[in-house]
Design a protein around this motif. Structure first.
Motif, PDB file in Angstrom:
ATOM      1  N   THR A  23     -29.959  73.254  67.412  1.00 54.88           N
ATOM      2  CA  THR A  23     -29.602  74.673  67.419  1.00 54.88           C
ATOM      3  C   THR A  23     -30.222  75.373  68.619  1.00 54.88           C
ATOM      4  N   TYR A  24     -29.407  76.099  69.362  1.00 53.60           N
ATOM      5  CA  TYR A  24     -29.871  77.011  70.389  1.00 53.60           C
ATOM      6  C   TYR A  24     -29.722  78.426  69.842  1.00 53.60           C
ATOM      7  N   GLU A  25     -30.800  79.175  69.863  1.00 50.56           N
ATOM      8  CA  GLU A  25     -30.727  80.580  69.455  1.00 50.56           C
ATOM      9  C   GLU A  25     -31.242  81.466  70.580  1.00 50.56           C
ATOM     10  N   VAL A  30     -34.962  76.201  70.895  1.00 53.99           N
ATOM     11  CA  VAL A  30     -34.173  75.007  70.600  1.00 53.99           C
ATOM     12  C   VAL A  30     -34.825  74.298  69.428  1.00 53.99           C
ATOM     13  N   SER A  31     -34.072  74.083  68.379  1.00 56.65           N
ATOM     14  CA  SER A  31     -34.614  73.346  67.229  1.00 56.65           C
ATOM     15  C   SER A  31     -33.802  72.078  67.015  1.00 56.65           C
ATOM     16  N   LEU A  32     -34.514  71.042  66.617  1.00 51.12           N
ATOM     17  CA  LEU A  32     -33.914  69.712  66.472  1.00 51.12           C
ATOM     18  C   LEU A  32     -34.361  69.106  65.154  1.00 51.12           C
ATOM     19  N   GLU A  33     -33.404  68.539  64.397  1.00 48.19           N
ATOM     20  CA  GLU A  33     -33.738  67.949  63.105  1.00 48.19           C
ATOM     21  C   GLU A  33     -32.732  66.860  62.764  1.00 48.19           C
ATOM     22  N   ASN A  34     -33.223  65.792  62.155  1.00 50.43           N
ATOM     23  CA  ASN A  34     -32.343  64.732  61.671  1.00 50.43           C
ATOM     24  C   ASN A  34     -32.860  64.262  60.323  1.00 50.43           C
ATOM     25  N   MET A  53     -40.111  66.652  80.428  1.00 50.60           N
ATOM     26  CA  MET A  53     -38.994  66.533  79.524  1.00 50.60           C
ATOM     27  C   MET A  53     -37.773  66.192  80.349  1.00 50.60           C
ATOM     28  N   LYS A  54     -37.343  64.956  80.278  1.00 49.59           N
ATOM     29  CA  LYS A  54     -36.328  64.482  81.196  1.00 49.59           C
ATOM     30  C   LYS A  54     -34.928  64.843  80.755  1.00 49.59           C
ATOM     31  N   SER A  55     -34.713  65.066  79.534  1.00 47.57           N
ATOM     32  CA  SER A  55     -33.365  65.394  79.087  1.00 47.57           C
ATOM     33  C   SER A  55     -33.317  66.794  78.527  1.00 47.57           C
ATOM     34  N   GLU A  56     -32.291  67.474  78.904  1.00 44.74           N
ATOM     35  CA  GLU A  56     -32.075  68.803  78.340  1.00 44.74           C
ATOM     36  C   GLU A  56     -31.742  68.667  76.859  1.00 44.74           C
ATOM     37  N   MET A  57     -32.080  69.723  76.048  1.00 52.71           N
ATOM     38  CA  MET A  57     -31.770  69.693  74.629  1.00 52.71           C
ATOM     39  C   MET A  57     -30.274  69.721  74.410  1.00 52.71           C
ATOM     40  N   LYS A  58     -29.819  69.002  73.400  1.00 48.49           N
ATOM     41  CA  LYS A  58     -28.479  69.252  72.911  1.00 48.49           C
ATOM     42  C   LYS A  58     -28.597  70.422  71.961  1.00 48.49           C
ATOM     43  N   LYS A  59     -27.508  71.055  71.636  1.00 47.92           N
ATOM     44  CA  LYS A  59     -27.560  72.215  70.759  1.00 47.92           C
ATOM     45  C   LYS A  59     -26.646  72.021  69.571  1.00 47.92           C
ATOM     46  N   ILE A  60     -26.667  72.927  68.651  1.00 51.06           N
ATOM     47  CA  ILE A  60     -25.609  73.162  67.679  1.00 51.06           C
ATOM     48  C   ILE A  60     -25.541  72.309  66.412  1.00 51.06           C
ATOM     49  N   SER A  61     -25.267  72.916  65.287  1.00 53.82           N
ATOM     50  CA  SER A  61     -25.046  72.142  64.073  1.00 53.82           C
ATOM     51  C   SER A  61     -24.185  72.911  63.107  1.00 53.82           C
ATOM     52  N   THR A  62     -23.477  72.229  62.265  1.00 54.47           N
ATOM     53  CA  THR A  62     -22.707  72.902  61.229  1.00 54.47           C
ATOM     54  C   THR A  62     -22.626  71.997  60.022  1.00 54.47           C
ATOM     55  N   SER A  63     -22.319  72.528  58.871  1.00 54.31           N
ATOM     56  CA  SER A  63     -22.316  71.788  57.619  1.00 54.31           C
ATOM     57  C   SER A  63     -21.232  70.725  57.582  1.00 54.31           C
TER      58      SER A  63
END
Length: 254
Positions: free
Chosen positions: A187-189, A52-56, A1-11
């Motif tokens: 999201t990072y939890e 780490v969760s990721l969604e688009n 996994m070459k790139s670290e996760m980005k984090k965070i989301s808000t409405s």
């Protein structure tokens, strides 16, 4: 996994409703963040288990979740995420890709340090943001305080806003969400938070002997650091000196 996760989301609705009121930093939010910062910096080291969760939804990319852990001491860290590792002694980084049996090493890059990487999760809000106090809400059997962060220079970052949840009783971050400009929500939890551990002296040192058979590549120069382990390639030419194949040292064609 070459790139670290980005984090965070808000409405998006929350972003829109708060945008007109950003004007100045909220003193109450600053006070809460200062307490988190002071508490975090008081520890000799920190160990976190996180997801780490990721969604688009915009791009019809379903939610995916990964688990990892990280030990942090100052600028040094050792990250493990889904079988891969990343080690930094504060000056160099070693990125260990288990499936490829490759280790990439590079100098600590200022641009990478500016990214939302796990080791910055605890203090990334200290500069470059305006913030406002959000609501208090129940989360996993505890009450958390939300703080909303907005980049001072939106054009310089790939996200629009950040939602930070803190435990006001422990002055610790519980989760951090990012809303990317492309619609990606990350999201990072933090599930486990430990501090002031008795760590081994080599906790943040890359030891090649622990990764037998791995190629070590210097990403700054592109050179192989351990030539005996690196795959060698040979060009196969026909009678007219035309290239017809490239084979690795194990006989496989590329």
């Amino acid at each position: 996994m070459k790139s670290e996760m980005k984090k965070i989301s808000t409405s998006i609705l929350l972003v829109f409703s708060m945008f007109m009121a950003i004007g100045q930093t909220d003193p109450a939010a600053k006070a809460a963040l200062d307490k988190v910062s002071e508490t975090t910096k008081s520890y000799t080291n920190i160990a976190l288990d996180f997801s780490v969760s990721l969604e688009n939804k915009k791009a019809n990319i379903p939610s995916t979740t990964m688990s990892g852990n990280i030990v942090i001491s100052g600028d040094k860290y050792h990250l493990k995420l889904e079988g891969n590792e990343q080690i930094s002694d504060g000056e160099r980084i070693w990125r260990i890709l288990a499936d490829d049996k490759v280790v990439e090493t590079m100098a600590v890059d200022e641009m990478e340090e500016e990214g939302l990487t796990p080791n910055r999760l605890l203090t990334m809000y200290e500069r470059g943001f305006k913030y406002r106090m959000g609501e208090k809400m129940p989360f996993r059997n505890k009450e958390v305080q939300l703080i909303l962060l907005y980049p001072e220079d939106p054009s310089a970052v790939p996200y629009g806003s950040i939602e930070l949840a803190i435990d006001p009783n422990k002055n610790q971050i519980v989760y951090l969400k990012e809303l990317g400009k492309d619609g990606t929500e990350t999201t990072y939890e933090i599930s486990t938070f430990r501090s002031d551990l008795d760590l081994k002296e080599d906790s943040f040192t890359f030891n090649e002997n622990n990764y037998p058979g791995f190629e070590v590549i210097d990403a700054d120069t592109g050179e192989c650091v351990n030539p005996t382990a690196c795959t060698k390639y040979t060009e196969v030419l026909d009678g007219n000196n035309n290239l017809i194949d490239i084979k690795s040292s194990d006989g496989k064609s590329l």
